[in-house]
Design a protein around this motif. Structure first.
Motif, PDB file in Angstrom:
ATOM      1  N   THR A   1       0.815  -1.211   0.000  1.00 49.45           N
ATOM      2  CA  THR A   1       0.000   0.000   0.000  1.00 49.45           C
ATOM      3  C   THR A   1       0.853   1.266   0.000  1.00 49.45           C
ATOM      4  N   MET A   2       1.959   1.265   0.710  1.00 47.52           N
ATOM      5  CA  MET A   2       2.762   2.481   0.838  1.00 47.52           C
ATOM      6  C   MET A   2       3.988   2.514  -0.080  1.00 47.52           C
ATOM      7  N   GLU A   3       4.445   1.378  -0.553  1.00 45.97           N
ATOM      8  CA  GLU A   3       5.603   1.193  -1.422  1.00 45.97           C
ATOM      9  C   GLU A   3       6.944   1.423  -0.747  1.00 45.97           C
ATOM     10  N   THR A   4       7.019   2.361   0.189  1.00 49.59           N
ATOM     11  CA  THR A   4       8.272   2.654   0.874  1.00 49.59           C
ATOM     12  C   THR A   4       7.995   2.854   2.359  1.00 49.59           C
ATOM     13  N   LEU A   5       8.851   2.283   3.185  1.00 49.32           N
ATOM     14  CA  LEU A   5       8.755   2.484   4.628  1.00 49.32           C
ATOM     15  C   LEU A   5      10.074   3.030   5.143  1.00 49.32           C
ATOM     16  N   GLU A   6       9.990   4.143   5.851  1.00 50.32           N
ATOM     17  CA  GLU A   6      11.161   4.674   6.545  1.00 50.32           C
ATOM     18  C   GLU A   6      11.385   3.826   7.797  1.00 50.32           C
ATOM     19  N   ALA A   7      12.520   3.968   8.427  1.00 50.83           N
ATOM     20  CA  ALA A   7      12.875   3.156   9.590  1.00 50.83           C
ATOM     21  C   ALA A   7      11.804   3.201  10.682  1.00 50.83           C
ATOM     22  N   GLU A   8      11.331   4.408  11.014  1.00 48.09           N
ATOM     23  CA  GLU A   8      10.338   4.549  12.085  1.00 48.09           C
ATOM     24  C   GLU A   8       9.035   3.838  11.721  1.00 48.09           C
TER      25      GLU A   8
END
Length: 182
Positions: free
Chosen positions: A152-159
């Motif tokens: 759904t988001m394609e990219t996840l940052e560390a947090e």
């Protein structure tokens, strides 16, 4: 615990990669054996996830396999991290220091030692493959959560990644200007 901290994970194609994981840059010029093992295991994570989820593998991990092979070879031949082969450097590398490129390696060991080097490199990679497999199998629910969130988001940052893994709400996203209150 010895792995480099995650920076970002994405399924958006970048160059030759169909998805990538970035780690925080560390100024660790002298990694220890545990850190190198962790680096190999985490680098094999995508390949292992394919095995677990699909029961099939693709060619997508070819660069990862090159990287783990290089790390394991360095551990055995350059860093003296093989208990079987001992505290010795195997192979004299000729480098173009100003270009940062290796141009050749002069082999200074027998065929029997070459076989031992190959076996030790294989053993290191196999052990870390098993380690990655156990971690992802034990945490399959979290693997599935991250995969669904990436769809759904394609990219996840560390947090965001940590929040998904811990089952928490995602932190508010930061707009391009950098102030999350805008």
């Amino acid at each position: 615990p010895n792995a480099s901290p995650l920076r970002k994970i994405t399924i958006v194609p970048r160059g030759m990669g169909l998805g990538l994981t970035w780690y925080m840059e560390e100024d660790n010029l002298l990694p220890n054996r545990s850190q190198l093992y962790a680096q190999i295991a985490s680098t094999l994570g995508g390949r292992v996830a394919e095995e677990i989820v699909f029961g099939e593998i693709t060619a997508g991990a070819s660069n990862d396999l090159q990287r783990v092979t290089k790390i394991a070879q360095m551990m055995v031949t350059q860093y003296g991290m093989s208990e079987d082969l001992g505290l010795r450097v195997y192979g004299q590398k000729q480098e173009l220091v100003f270009l940062g490129k290796e141009i050749s390696e002069q082999r200074d060991y027998s065929d029997a030692i070459a076989e031992k080097i190959d076996a030790e490199v294989r053993n290191i990679i196999d052990q870390q493959h098993q380690r990655a497999h156990k971690i992802l199998t034990d945490h399959r629910d979290k693997l599935d959560l991250v995969a669904k969130k990436l769809l759904t988001m394609e990219t996840l940052e560390a947090e965001e990644f940590i929040a998904v893994v811990e089952g928490k709400d995602l932190p508010p996203s930061t707009p391009a200007g950098g102030d999350p209150k805008r």
